[in-house]
Design a protein around this motif. Structure first.
Motif: not given
Length: 504
Positions: A116-117, A172-176, A192-193, A376-378
């Motif tokens: 993530x970010x 930390x990480x901002x994730x979706x 991530x996008x 594991x996503x895109x």
């Protein structure tokens, strides 16, 4: 590699980094970018005098842009991690760390690497006063307004009896979350996008509520056990109210246990069960002062390492390549292939990012390709195994799924798609509307091919060969013996008596 080639490679890597962090629109795959970094590192080791100040090895990837938005300085630099693609590389790092420290009487922690970010939250006496992205590692973009909407970021920390909080910084990480991706917008093809795009918006939107924050580091001087990474994470979860999975801790001497735990975390079913996008593990020296004593580069500290998960891949056939033209005019090639199941998900297309990637892969319609899910996503095309003109007699063709199998679309095109049978440069590409976009392979009409036209001549040629063989056998076994017999027994034609009688 020449110095000019090195400079060119640094420029390509920096552009790819800008596209990834600032534009949230990757122009190359993670694998290609890792190759760039590896080549740059190797060249800089051989020619340290060539090293450029803006080399990606000398800085972290930056999400800062010239948009005039406020930036916030980090009290301690937010660096990246050195990467390991194999477990052997993790073992090498662990053995080198033990050698530098001089003993193995310390602990290492292992936790998930979220995709993530990166974000820093600063609290003053329990009140959130700022939130910022990693930026260039020294300062980040102000996203305090966004943080007010993101799940898992408390605006006020709970009051703790007998403890004056003072200043606390949570990294930390901002994730979706995976379950929220399609709820946000069909424009985002991966988690991530989605997280990056929403955090880069100048004005926070309600969609930010679909994001979540997961801490991975705590700087809390008020906490007596702040010197241990594991203990500080326990403090964040159990006392401060953050939502995170506490890391696992192992003695550095217990190498078999460390590798076994990495293997368990790398298991497909385990990775699927994690609600957030992850792309690996981070292994850290748990004692913070001890980890800091190992030093760092401008890019990463030596006290930790990131192990990247290897993606699950399958073999399939590319059915066509199309160009997606975005609202800004950006051209993005997309590979369509026979539908396959990867990690329980039906996949039938993958972005190729740019025409340069298409040329590098050598992909074309009919190519046998290896596809998987990046992080594991895109969906991603990892390599071309064979091209159409080479695999007509290739036994691998038998492994390709039925072309009439049902396909599942993963995303909707932004605007009109354009078919390109053979990829050409952006300057010479002629865009024509795709025809019969919705026609499935199962309903398409069969068109005779050149091979069908050549089938009848092949049959005719076979009959001719058989006839020739028959007459040859008759000639050898019947006509030739008769001719020899007639010559031997004085038939006029063969003993000149016919000629003599004609003369008289």
């Amino acid at each position: 590699m020449t110095q000019q080639e090195y400079i060119s490679l640094v420029n390509q890597a920096n552009k790819a980094s800008y596209d990834y962090y600032v534009l949230s629109n990757p122009s190359i795959t993670d694998a290609v970018f890792d190759v760039f970094i590896s080549q740059i590192e190797q060249c800089e080791q051989q020619h340290p005098e060539w090293t450029l100040p803006d080399s990606p090895t000398q800085k972290v990837g930056s999400d800062l842009s010239d948009n005039g938005r406020r930036t916030i300085a980090h009290r301690t630099p937010m660096r990246s991690c050195q990467k390991a693609k194999t477990r052997d590389a993790v073992l090498t790092w662990l053995n080198n760390t033990i050698s530098k420290i001089g003993h193995d009487n310390f602990q290492v922690s292992i936790e998930y690497k979220y995709d993530g970010i990166s974000c820093s939250l600063v609290y003053k006496d329990g009140q959130l006063i700022s939130a910022s992205t990693r930026g260039n590692g020294l300062q980040g973009q102000d996203i305090t307004a966004h943080a007010g909407l993101i799940s898992g970021i408390p605006q006020q920390l709970p009051a703790l009896i007998g403890l004056k909080l003072g200043r606390i910084e949570i990294y930390g990480e901002i994730v979706c979350p995976k379950a929220n991706l399609n709820k946000i917008s069909r424009l985002y093809t991966d988690c991530r996008t989605a997280a990056s795009s929403l955090c880069n918006m100048e004005v926070a939107t309600p969609d930010c509520a679909m994001l979540a924050f997961v801490p991975w580091k705590v700087d809390a001087p008020c906490f007596s056990a702040n010197g241990s990474h594991f203990e500080s994470m326990m403090f964040a979860v159990h006392s401060l109210g953050f939502n995170a999975e506490c890391p696992a801790c192992f003695d550095a001497s217990y190498i078999d246990g460390i590798i076994e735990h990495i293997s368990l975390c790398d298991d497909r079913e385990n990775r699927n069960s994690i609600p957030y996008p992850i792309d690996g593990l981070v292994i850290k020296v748990d004692d913070k002062p001890l980890a800091d004593s190992l030093g760092s580069t401008a890019h990463h500290p030596h006290g930790n390492i990131a192990y990247k998960f290897s993606p699950e891949t399958v073999i399939t056939t590319c059915t066509r390549i199309e160009i997606t033209v975005g609202k800004t005019g950006r051209r993005t090639p997309v590979a369509y292939f026979n539908s396959v199941t990867i990690m329980g998900r039906e996949v039938s297309r993958a972005s190729l990012y740019s025409e340069a990637t298409v040329a590098k892969l050598g992909i074309e319609e009919g190519s046998i390709i290896e596809v998987g899910l990046s992080n594991d996503i895109t969906p991603k095309v990892f390599r071309v195994i064979d091209n159409a003109e080479n695999h007509q007699n290739n036994p691998c063709v038998a492994l390709i799924p039925d072309p009439e199998s049902e396909t599942t679309d993963e995303f909707e095109e932004e605007v009109t798609l354009h078919v390109i049978p053979n990829m050409v440069s952006s300057e010479s590409a002629q865009l024509e509307p795709a025809v019969e976009e919705n026609m499935s392979p199962a309903t398409s009409t069969t068109v005779p091919t050149e091979e069908d036209d050549e089938e009848e001549p092949e049959q005719t040629g076979m009959v001719t060969k058989l006839a020739t063989l028959f007459f040859s056998v008759v000639l050898i076994f019947f006509l030739l013996p008769i001719s020899l017999a007639l010559a031997a027994f004085g038939i006029p034609v063969f003993n000149n008596s016919f000629i003599n009688s004609s003369i008289h």
